[in-house]
Design an enzyme around this catalytic site. Sequence first.
Site, PDB file in Angstrom:
ATOM      1  N   THR A 105       0.835  -1.200   0.000  1.00  0.00           N
ATOM      2  CA  THR A 105       0.000   0.000   0.000  1.00  0.00           C
ATOM      3  C   THR A 105       0.871   1.251   0.000  1.00  0.00           C
ATOM      4  OG1 THR A 105      -1.837  -1.104   1.071  1.00  0.00           O
ATOM      5  CG2 THR A 105      -1.716   1.284   1.336  1.00  0.00           C
ATOM      6  N   ASN A 134      -4.983  -9.293  -8.485  1.00  0.00           N
ATOM      7  CA  ASN A 134      -5.072  -9.968  -7.193  1.00  0.00           C
ATOM      8  C   ASN A 134      -6.335 -10.789  -7.038  1.00  0.00           C
ATOM      9  OD1 ASN A 134      -6.281  -7.365  -7.316  1.00  0.00           O
ATOM     10  ND2 ASN A 134      -6.643  -7.465  -5.113  1.00  0.00           N
ATOM     11  N   GLN A 136       1.364  -9.062  -6.442  1.00  0.00           N
ATOM     12  CA  GLN A 136       0.950 -10.464  -6.621  1.00  0.00           C
ATOM     13  C   GLN A 136       1.895 -11.240  -7.530  1.00  0.00           C
ATOM     14  OE1 GLN A 136      -1.254 -12.158  -5.054  1.00  0.00           O
ATOM     15  NE2 GLN A 136      -2.337 -10.528  -3.997  1.00  0.00           N
ATOM     16  N   SER A 186       5.724  -6.443  -1.919  1.00  0.00           N
ATOM     17  CA  SER A 186       5.420  -6.507  -0.490  1.00  0.00           C
ATOM     18  C   SER A 186       5.883  -7.852   0.063  1.00  0.00           C
ATOM     19  CB  SER A 186       3.914  -6.345  -0.300  1.00  0.00           C
ATOM     20  OG  SER A 186       3.589  -6.551   1.048  1.00  0.00           O
ATOM     21  N   HIS A 202       5.220  -9.746   2.693  1.00  0.00           N
ATOM     22  CA  HIS A 202       4.385 -10.813   3.250  1.00  0.00           C
ATOM     23  C   HIS A 202       3.631 -11.591   2.184  1.00  0.00           C
ATOM     24  CE1 HIS A 202       0.174  -9.193   3.217  1.00  0.00           C
ATOM     25  NE2 HIS A 202       0.816  -8.053   3.052  1.00  0.00           N
ATOM     26  N   THR A 252      12.766   5.549  10.564  1.00  0.00           N
ATOM     27  CA  THR A 252      13.793   4.551  10.865  1.00  0.00           C
ATOM     28  C   THR A 252      13.448   3.237  10.185  1.00  0.00           C
ATOM     29  OG1 THR A 252      14.202   5.610  12.975  1.00  0.00           O
ATOM     30  CG2 THR A 252      14.956   3.342  12.740  1.00  0.00           C
ATOM     31  N   CYS A 260      -8.806  -7.361   1.006  1.00  0.00           N
ATOM     32  CA  CYS A 260      -9.123  -5.978   1.367  1.00  0.00           C
ATOM     33  C   CYS A 260     -10.588  -5.676   1.152  1.00  0.00           C
ATOM     34  CB  CYS A 260      -8.314  -5.006   0.534  1.00  0.00           C
ATOM     35  SG  CYS A 260      -6.595  -5.405   0.501  1.00  0.00           S
TER      36      CYS A 260
END
Lengths: 383, 397
Positions: free
Chosen positions: A70, A149, A178, A198, A200, A236, A323
Site C-alpha cells: 500500500t 489480485n 501479486q 510486499s 508478506h 527509521t 481488502c
Amino acid sequence: MMYLDNSATTKPFPEVLQSFMKVANDYFGNPSSLHGLGMQAERLLTQAREQIARLLEVKPTEVIFTSGGTEGNNLAIKGVAWQHQQRGRHMITTAIEHPSVTEACKQLEQLGFQVTYVPVDERGIVSPTHIEQALRDDTILVSVMHVNNEVGSIQPIEQIGMLLKKYPKVLFHVDGVQGAAKVPLHLKRANVDLYTISAHKFHGLKGAGVLYVREGVRLSPLLSGGAQEMQLRSGTENVAAIVAMAKALRLSVEKYHESSARLGEMKRALIERLQAIEGIVVHTPFEQSAPHIIHFSLEGVKSEAFVHELEKQHVYVSTTSACSSRKKAPSKTLLAMGVEKMRAERSIRISLSYEQQMEHIPIIVEAIERAYERLKIVARGTK
Amino acid sequence: MTYDHIVIRYGEMSTKGKNRLQFVRCLKRNIAKKLKHFPNIQIEALRDRMYVRLHHTPPQPVIEKLQEVFGIQSLSLALKTESDLEKIKEATLFFVKQFPHEGKTFKISARRADKQFPITTNELNYELGSYVLKNTTGLTVDVHHPDIDVRVEVRKEGTYITAYDVPGAGGLPVGTSGKAMLMLSGGIDSPVAGYLAMKRGLQIEAVHFFSPPFTSERAKQKVIDLAQRLTEFGGTIRLHIVPFTELQQAIYKQVPENCSLISTRRAMLRITDEIRKRENGLAIVTGESLGQVASQTLESMVVVNDVTTTPILRPLISMDKTEIIAIAERIGTHHISIRPYEDCCTIFTPKAPKTKPKKEKIIQYEQFLPLDEMIAETVARVETITLKPDQPLDELF
C-alpha cells in the site's frame, strides 16, 4: 489444514523468522546512528538492498524500502503526482487495480487530477492499444498491475512498457505485489520506472516492502522527516523485517522457480475440475494467468457462507480480495470483466503456494463439492 | 549434434610467442576458478581457442561469469559437429533454423583451421549456402550486410558453428603481468584504476589508509566492499589496512597547512612502497587523473613521486571524471564508492592547498619529523585481510 489464501498473505518461511529474530535481538541499533551498533544495522540494510537488487536485476540505489504494498503504490502514484504536476495532471490506470492504487487515484481526482480507468476484456486483461489511446499531452503516469489480485490475469506489462518508450515523459508504474517471485518480469527490459512489492506476499513478514525507483526518476516523498532511503522515505528502517524480506525473496524465487510448472498444471487441473461442477463458473483465464490464483463463482450461494463452510473442513479460501472481502462488495475485477453483479457477489478465490502438490487437487475439489452441496440444500430450504 | 559449447577467443594473447602457453594456462586456471560453481562444465584449452563444454548447464549464467574474466576477447555459443561435409551441412541448416529467419538475409563465413579438410573455404561457403537456401523459405543471401552471419569453423577435432559474439572483458589474464599494490581510498577513481590494472594482467594487493576516529568503521567497511567487488575480476585480493592516525596528526602538526596534503601523500607512498617490498610487488597503482585535484597536478606528482623509484602506474591519468564514473558504474563499484563517508584524504583538507609545491621546501619541513621510524612503526602495525570471490551467503540472508 489447507491454507489456500496465499494472495492475502503467506506463511513466513521458518528461515525468514530466524533471520528476523536474530536481527531484532542482536542488531537493534538505528542504522543512522554513528556508533558501531548503528553501523552493523546499516550494513545489514546495505546487504539486504544489494541482495534484493540482484534478485530484481536492478541497481542497489534503485531499491527503496517501504512498509509494504500500500505504501509503495501510494508513494509511486502520489510521489509522481506531486513531483510532476507542473508537467501535467492526468494519469492512466486500469479498472481492476488494487484499492491502494484506485483509492490513491481517487484522492488525486479530488485534488484536481484527472484519471482514466482503462477497461479490461472478459479475461480480465487490459489492451496496450487502449492504454495508448488514453494517453494525452498532459499524462504523467501509467499505472498497471502485473498480476491481478482477484482473478490472477497477467497484464501485458512488457508490451505496455515498449509502447511507452515512445512517450519518454510518461512514467510507468507496475504494482508487482501479486506477481513478485511468481511470474517473471524483467524490469529493465519492460521499461518499468516504478515497481511495488510486499514481503508478506512471498513468505516474508508484514511491514516491509520495496518500491523500485529507476535511476533518474524523480519522486516527491510522502513522509517528511530524517531523509532516509535516498530522501524518498523518511522513518527509521525496519531492519529486521527488511533482512527477513531479502531472505524471503531469495528463497521464494528459488522455490517458485522449481514449482511454477507444477502450480501451472495444478491451476489448469483445478479449473477443469471446478468447471465441471454444475453452478460453478471459473473466471480465471486458462492462459495468461498467474500459476497460483483460481477464481470462481457459485450460483445460489453466498460466498461468505461458503468460506465459513469450507473452513469447517479446514480449507481456507477467500471471497474476492482480502481488502474488499470485509465490505461484502461484489468483485470489482469480475464486474470489469463483464460478469453479472449476482455472480460477482458470489465469488471465491483460491490462491496456492509452493507447498501445494498435485495430490491435493482431489482433496480441494471434494471439499468444495461437499460445501457447495450442503449450502445449496440450506439455500433451497430458505427460499 | 549438441548446442552445448562456448567458444572463447583470446585476442591479444595470441601475439605472445613462446610465452603463449603460460598465458593460456593462466587463463584456464582463472576461468576454472570463476566457474567453480558449475560442477558439470568442462574446459578445454587449445593454443588459439578455449572451449567450455556445458553438459546441459544453462549457458547464460556461464557467459555472464566469463564476461568478467580478463584475457577473453569474445565468446559465442556454438554448435559442434563432426568435420564431415554432410554432417556440417545438416548442422548448419539446423543452426540457421534456430533463429527467426523468415525474410532475413544470411551469409556463410567458413574457415578451415584444418587445411587437410578436402574442401576449400570458398567451396564450403558455396556448398553450405546453397544447402541452406534449398531447405529454407524466405531466407536470402547478402554477403555484405547479412542479418545472420553463420560462421563455420572446420577444425581437426570437430566443426563449430556460431553466429553471435558476446564481447569479453579483453586484456590479459590476471597474474600474467606480475603483482602491484593498489592505493585504494574508497573514492570513485581508485577501484577503477585497480580494475584497469587487473585488465592488463596485474595481480593486485590493495592498501588503504585508515585514520580512526577521524575516519569511521563505515569508511573501512566501504573499502572492504570495494576490494570484495574487485575480486570478481581478479580473484583473491589481500587488503592491507594502514593505521594512519598518528603519522597523519604528526604531519599536520609539523608541516604548514597548505603543504600538509603533499607531505601526507609522500608518507602514504612511502608506506605503500614498504608494503610492496615486503609482499614482493613490482609497482604501485594509483587512481590519479592529471589535474583533477591539488595533489594531482604534475608539479604535485613530481614532489610526491620523489620518495620512490618504484614504477607508479596511473591508469586513469588522461581520463575525465565522467569517463571514470562510466567505468565505475559498469563494473559495479560506483554505488559503493558514493556512500558518504570521509576517508583519510578528505579529513583535515587545507582550505587552499598548494597546486605547485616546491620539493625543497617540503623536504625542509619534513626533516623535523622522525619519519623513517614512524613509517617503520606504522608498517609493522598494518592489518591484512584476505578477500575471496563468491563469499558464502551470510546465514541471515
